[in-house]
Motif scaffolding. Structure first.
Motif, short mmCIF file in Angstrom:
data_model
loop_
_atom_site.label_atom_id
_atom_site.label_comp_id
_atom_site.label_asym_id
_atom_site.label_seq_id
_atom_site.Cartn_x
_atom_site.Cartn_y
_atom_site.Cartn_z
N GLU A 83 -5.01 3.87 0.94
CA GLU A 83 -4.96 2.57 0.27
C GLU A 83 -4.91 1.45 1.30
O GLU A 83 -5.54 0.40 1.13
N HIS A 84 -4.17 1.67 2.37
CA HIS A 84 -4.07 0.75 3.51
C HIS A 84 -5.46 0.43 4.05
O HIS A 84 -5.87 -0.72 4.16
N ALA A 105 0.84 -1.21 0.00
CA ALA A 105 0.00 0.00 0.00
C ALA A 105 0.87 1.25 0.00
O ALA A 105 1.85 1.33 0.73
N SER A 106 0.49 2.22 -0.82
CA SER A 106 1.34 3.41 -0.96
C SER A 106 0.82 4.60 -0.16
O SER A 106 1.45 5.66 -0.15
N SER A 107 -0.34 4.44 0.49
CA SER A 107 -0.87 5.56 1.28
C SER A 107 -1.76 5.00 2.38
O SER A 107 -2.24 3.87 2.28
N ALA A 120 -8.30 0.97 2.56
CA ALA A 120 -9.16 0.38 1.53
C ALA A 120 -8.96 -1.13 1.45
O ALA A 120 -9.92 -1.89 1.27
N ILE A 121 -7.70 -1.56 1.63
CA ILE A 121 -7.41 -3.00 1.61
C ILE A 121 -8.11 -3.69 2.78
O ILE A 121 -8.72 -4.75 2.63
#
Lengths: 376, 376
Positions: free
Chosen positions: A287-288, A282-284, A290-291
């Motif tokens: 995003e973390h 994850a790049s943000s 969202a996963i």
């Protein structure tokens, strides 16, 4: 001692069939386990047994060390104060073993109420078959040496499919097939042993010590994903002892490939190693999250039909808190709400276990307590 | 008769506590219900009761008409031939009522083994509330007049949520909320009455008469979709008596709107009226089959987590044969196979019920038989 074998034939006490005696003994012990400080008269009232029977059973339990007299009863009543009785959780100790860990086999020496007295964790280092079995024996032997009280027995939570005789039918992670684990440990140790599937053991712990309701699912997330179910207060084992094996139920048609050969299994999104790997990419923070939310959505999709079919009151999660307790559980709750009927299932409670990483060890102790003393 | 009220206090027979007596009587009756033509000696052997107890209970059952002497026992053995005993399925009759129909309320007068002696179907014509209740009373009264033997009781399968006291908590189709159906019918008829959810009653019928396994789901498809579950041989009711209510579990994210306000509920594809409407719009046999296969796929998606979690051995379908038995059930089987682990669930049996449209009536009779005589 030489009269014991003939006791059933030539009773020396007041007549009480052995089975009724065992049942009544467990009833008295259960009552004291639940409510401390009762007198003999209180016990007679609460159990419906006669005072003579209660006094007789208490005398035996005191000799066995399971019950102690602890001053005067606090309960008010006419006449002189009675003696308060207590279940002595320190009278015996229990060895609990959790074989479900990714890299560690965990053992603990516990009191009868599940307090950990001593621990022994052994690194698995990929050992399987007889080598893994040797580690189990090592844990039993070491904890036995650490015991400061007589041992009531050994409880073991194993991954895989375990039948009601404690035979591990299959546990791929440990390389075991049809291994009579319960019988083997019992033979080598000479102790009473009880073995069950780790998620079922965790569900029992939550039901016994975690205050869970009588219709609940314990979802255990680690290297794999498994569940333990309690329906109307009774553990569910399934027609072939594989109840709760939902890790390889397909959830998403767009899912990635699974070790089992199918695609979109619940484990591909939810198993701790898969989640960790996804989060590492994850790049943000968004995003973390969202996963984790997407993983929670998958659990919700898989659980909605189960919650609906069984009308469950509670879903309890066990596993890495940093993964589960946050966006994942929130998304799970949202998904369950969206996919079941509010009228019936709006009140289903979803929460993390309060028993932490010791959940299987605690459940292992509960199994031994239940089988050996009839107390739960 | 005037001595009956004091029987428990001043026993005139050989001492046998009333509860043990009831249990033993049910045991003897159950044994004769399962195996016909046994002698008193056979019964003593099979039940573990003494010959005196068996003879005593059989004498009582013969007076009650539930057991008859039927010639000489065929079983070979030393000594003179013994008298063969039979459970008399014609001794009493049972009224069964199925309230789950779309347009008809169905009633039947049945023998103790569930053979239908007489029927009464009453058109519902949209009636609800007290008007629907009047139809139930009408069915009971009419079938009672048709009875040629004393009545053992009334069994009723109702749609909606029914608690363990036979209160219909909610049945929208009949406009009922918190209606104590069991108590009302019992009061008006003076007969023993037992009421349960229609899908649960159907599951009981399949378990009692249809040879279903001990871990099974009965999926009942009609105006709505509901399920009855048997886990380890025991019916599942759920924390709030709503077990099996899976019609409004969301299956597809692309589904059409449901009466409940959500989208993609199982019922939107599977309820008989929705399926009929979809099929009416089909322009070719291929399209017809595709609609049924898609419905079967939806059932499979919903059932995979349930089969996995409970490790069910069997899924039985009840409903319109022309809709269910063909592409729909084939697609259901394919989907279950694809979405569960072959190792655990490859052997799950999926089939139509063999009890046809009488499944709820048969189950209603089974409930009465079980509650009144302890026979199942």
């Amino acid at each position: 001692m030489d009269q014991s074998s003939g006791r059933a034939l030539r009773p020396t006490r007041k007549v009480m069939p052995e089975e009724a005696r065992r049942h009544n003994r467990a009833l008295v012990l259960q009552t004291l386990y639940t409510t401390t400080g009762l007198s003999r008269a209180d016990l007679a009232r609460e159990t419906g047994l006669t005072r003579v029977t209660v006094s007789d059973l208490i005398a035996e339990l005191i000799v066995d060390g399971l019950v102690v007299e602890a001053g005067l009863s606090k309960r008010a009543g006419p006449g002189k104060p009675a003696t308060a009785l207590e279940f002595d959780a320190n009278a015996f100790q229990i060895i609990g073993i959790d074989l479900s860990g990714h890299s560690l086999l965990r053992g603990a020496l516990m009191t009868l109420d599940g307090r950990v007295v001593s621990r022994l964790d052994v690194p698995l280092r990929g050992r399987t078959g007889e080598d893994a079995m040797a580690l189990v024996d090592e844990i039993v032997d070491e904890l036995r040496l650490a015991a400061t009280q007589p041992l009531l027995g050994v409880g073991i939570g194993s991954p895989g499919i375990v039948d009601l005789a404690g035979v591990v039918l299959t546990a791929p992670n440990l390389g075991w097939t049809d291994r009579p684990l319960e019988a083997e440990v019992a033979r080598r140790s000479g102790l009473p042993v009880v073995v069950a599937n780790d998620a079922n053991v965790a569900a029992l712990a939550e039901h016994s010590f975690g205050g869970a309701s009588s219709d609940m699912m314990l979802l255990k997330i680690g290297r794999g994903v498994g569940a333990g179910l309690v329906v109307a207060g009774t553990a569910v084992y399934g027609g072939a002892f594989a109840a709760g094996e939902i890790g390889h139920v397909v959830v998403g048609d767009d899912g990635s490939e699974c070790v089992c050969g199918k695609s979109g299994c619940l484990e591909t999104r939810l198993a701790a190693p898969r989640l960790d790997a996804a989060l590492a990419g994850a790049s943000s923070p968004a995003e973390h999250d969202a996963i984790l939310r997407e993983a929670g959505r998958w659990v919700g999709i898989a659980l909605a039909p189960i919650v609906g079919a069984l009308n469950l009151s509670e879903v309890v999660l066990s596993g890495p808190v940093q993964l589960l307790d946050g966006p994942l559980v929130e998304s799970l709750i949202d998904t369950l709400r969206a996919r079941t009927m509010a009228q019936f299932h709006g009140s289903v409670k979803v929460r993390m276990t309060s028993l932490g990483d010791d959940i299987v060890l605690r459940g292992a102790a509960a199994m031994v307590l239940s089988r050996e003393l009839g107390v739960s």
